[in-house]
Motif scaffolding. Sequence first.
Motif, PDB file in Angstrom:
ATOM      1  N   GLN A 277     -12.645   5.451  -9.649  1.00  0.00           N
ATOM      2  CA  GLN A 277     -14.094   5.287  -9.657  1.00  0.00           C
ATOM      3  C   GLN A 277     -14.685   5.823 -10.960  1.00  0.00           C
ATOM      4  OE1 GLN A 277     -15.839   3.870  -6.928  1.00  0.00           O
ATOM      5  NE2 GLN A 277     -13.788   3.400  -6.185  1.00  0.00           N
ATOM      6  N   SER A 278     -15.723   5.170 -11.448  1.00  0.00           N
ATOM      7  CA  SER A 278     -16.417   5.636 -12.649  1.00  0.00           C
ATOM      8  C   SER A 278     -17.468   6.655 -12.230  1.00  0.00           C
ATOM      9  CB  SER A 278     -17.074   4.463 -13.384  1.00  0.00           C
ATOM     10  OG  SER A 278     -16.100   3.513 -13.766  1.00  0.00           O
ATOM     11  N   GLY A 279     -17.175   7.926 -12.459  1.00  0.00           N
ATOM     12  CA  GLY A 279     -18.030   8.995 -11.971  1.00  0.00           C
ATOM     13  C   GLY A 279     -19.464   8.893 -12.435  1.00  0.00           C
ATOM     14  N   TRP A 280     -19.672   8.509 -13.706  1.00  0.00           N
ATOM     15  CA  TRP A 280     -21.026   8.489 -14.244  1.00  0.00           C
ATOM     16  C   TRP A 280     -21.865   7.344 -13.673  1.00  0.00           C
ATOM     17  CZ3 TRP A 280     -16.852   6.689 -17.011  1.00  0.00           C
ATOM     18  CH2 TRP A 280     -16.920   5.371 -17.455  1.00  0.00           C
ATOM     19  N   ARG A 281     -21.207   6.386 -13.020  1.00  0.00           N
ATOM     20  CA  ARG A 281     -21.941   5.275 -12.414  1.00  0.00           C
ATOM     21  C   ARG A 281     -22.344   5.564 -10.966  1.00  0.00           C
ATOM     22  NH1 ARG A 281     -20.931   0.493 -15.471  1.00  0.00           N
ATOM     23  NH2 ARG A 281     -19.200   0.718 -16.946  1.00  0.00           N
ATOM     24  N   LEU A 282     -21.880   6.677 -10.404  1.00  0.00           N
ATOM     25  CA  LEU A 282     -22.062   6.948  -8.982  1.00  0.00           C
ATOM     26  C   LEU A 282     -23.230   7.898  -8.746  1.00  0.00           C
ATOM     27  CD1 LEU A 282     -18.318   7.501  -8.003  1.00  0.00           C
ATOM     28  CD2 LEU A 282     -19.623   5.362  -7.987  1.00  0.00           C
ATOM     29  N   SER A 283     -23.958   7.665  -7.663  1.00  0.00           N
ATOM     30  CA  SER A 283     -25.046   8.565  -7.275  1.00  0.00           C
ATOM     31  C   SER A 283     -24.464   9.840  -6.690  1.00  0.00           C
ATOM     32  CB  SER A 283     -25.935   7.886  -6.232  1.00  0.00           C
ATOM     33  OG  SER A 283     -25.212   7.701  -5.021  1.00  0.00           O
ATOM     34  N   GLU A 284     -25.284  10.857  -6.579  1.00  0.00           N
ATOM     35  CA  GLU A 284     -24.835  12.130  -6.014  1.00  0.00           C
ATOM     36  C   GLU A 284     -24.370  11.952  -4.573  1.00  0.00           C
ATOM     37  OE1 GLU A 284     -24.320  15.097  -7.326  1.00  0.00           O
ATOM     38  OE2 GLU A 284     -24.813  14.265  -9.288  1.00  0.00           O
ATOM     39  N   ASP A 285     -25.045  11.097  -3.819  1.00  0.00           N
ATOM     40  CA  ASP A 285     -24.646  10.863  -2.433  1.00  0.00           C
ATOM     41  C   ASP A 285     -23.250  10.252  -2.362  1.00  0.00           C
ATOM     42  OD1 ASP A 285     -27.028  11.863  -1.563  1.00  0.00           O
ATOM     43  OD2 ASP A 285     -27.967   9.897  -1.245  1.00  0.00           O
TER      44      ASP A 285
ATOM     45  N   GLU B 162     -24.621  13.789 -23.432  1.00  0.00           N
ATOM     46  CA  GLU B 162     -23.548  14.787 -23.538  1.00  0.00           C
ATOM     47  C   GLU B 162     -23.059  15.250 -22.168  1.00  0.00           C
ATOM     48  OE1 GLU B 162     -21.772  15.928 -26.054  1.00  0.00           O
ATOM     49  OE2 GLU B 162     -22.788  14.476 -27.328  1.00  0.00           O
ATOM     50  N   ARG B 163     -23.942  15.292 -21.204  1.00  0.00           N
ATOM     51  CA  ARG B 163     -23.541  15.699 -19.854  1.00  0.00           C
ATOM     52  C   ARG B 163     -22.545  14.707 -19.270  1.00  0.00           C
ATOM     53  NH1 ARG B 163     -24.985  14.118 -15.010  1.00  0.00           N
ATOM     54  NH2 ARG B 163     -26.589  12.755 -15.890  1.00  0.00           N
ATOM     55  N   ILE B 164     -22.792  13.420 -19.517  1.00  0.00           N
ATOM     56  CA  ILE B 164     -21.875  12.380 -19.021  1.00  0.00           C
ATOM     57  C   ILE B 164     -20.522  12.520 -19.691  1.00  0.00           C
ATOM     58  CG2 ILE B 164     -21.413   9.895 -18.983  1.00  0.00           C
ATOM     59  CD1 ILE B 164     -24.413   9.448 -18.684  1.00  0.00           C
ATOM     60  N   LYS B 165     -20.519  12.739 -20.993  1.00  0.00           N
ATOM     61  CA  LYS B 165     -19.256  12.865 -21.722  1.00  0.00           C
ATOM     62  C   LYS B 165     -18.481  14.101 -21.284  1.00  0.00           C
ATOM     63  CE  LYS B 165     -21.168  12.266 -25.851  1.00  0.00           C
ATOM     64  NZ  LYS B 165     -21.264  12.104 -27.317  1.00  0.00           N
ATOM     65  N   GLN B 166     -19.172  15.186 -21.027  1.00  0.00           N
ATOM     66  CA  GLN B 166     -18.500  16.402 -20.573  1.00  0.00           C
ATOM     67  C   GLN B 166     -17.822  16.179 -19.226  1.00  0.00           C
ATOM     68  OE1 GLN B 166     -21.040  19.837 -20.258  1.00  0.00           O
ATOM     69  NE2 GLN B 166     -19.378  21.195 -19.654  1.00  0.00           N
TER      70      GLN B 166
END
Length: 243
Positions: free
Chosen positions: A158-166, A206-210
Amino acid sequence: MAKEMLLIFAHPDDESFALGGTIAKYAEQGIRITLVVATKGEAGKAAGICKPEELGLVREQELRRAADVLGISEVIFLGYKDKEVPLSPPLEIVEKLVRVIRKIRPQVVITFGADGASGHRDHRAIHYFTKAAIRLAKELIEPEWGTPYILPRLCYVQSGWRLSEDVLQEIDYIISIEQWAEKKKKAIIEHRTQLFSQQKFEAMDERIKQNYYSREYFQCDFELSVFPGRGEDILADLERVDS
């Protein structure tokens, strides 16, 4: 005998961008990792590195170098055309995958989820072909394709940065990859023709890259996994299961 992990993807670079850290982590632990790739990505952009007609060969070479960086033991190309995986003869591609599954007998298969992570038609197609092959691999038919095999665990990257917190709260496996982030970066760089994808990523927050270089996310298919699970180790509590 070493445990086996089988990766089934559509293009060269899918492995590095999607789960390079996880690959490097388990390879370092002695897991034998085989990568199956449906195409050579010959319909992509060459980034000025080669002529369009040379792109397939160049991307194959890029993938083999990235595989060496990550510790992948074997790369298998299925020989289909980039952007045409959904048009591939269904029984033919499923047979090829069944043969690989029965030969390798992996503890875990990892591929794309139904959305293909990015929505790419080849990504989505390889998801459904893989599921069909896993179902067929366990049946007592076509013995010339190999001895039937029941897969212990199937997971979708799964692409983490594409997913909502839920949605993230429902993810089955979150793999910490900070220790292997540099290998992931080096593997991505080996895919030199994918310069535009690399530049697009570098322009992100930068948060997404981290997060991208810290964790990788996987959903377990509870229907097709004999031993589904959750946690921080995608290979936890698995043994070979033969029919």
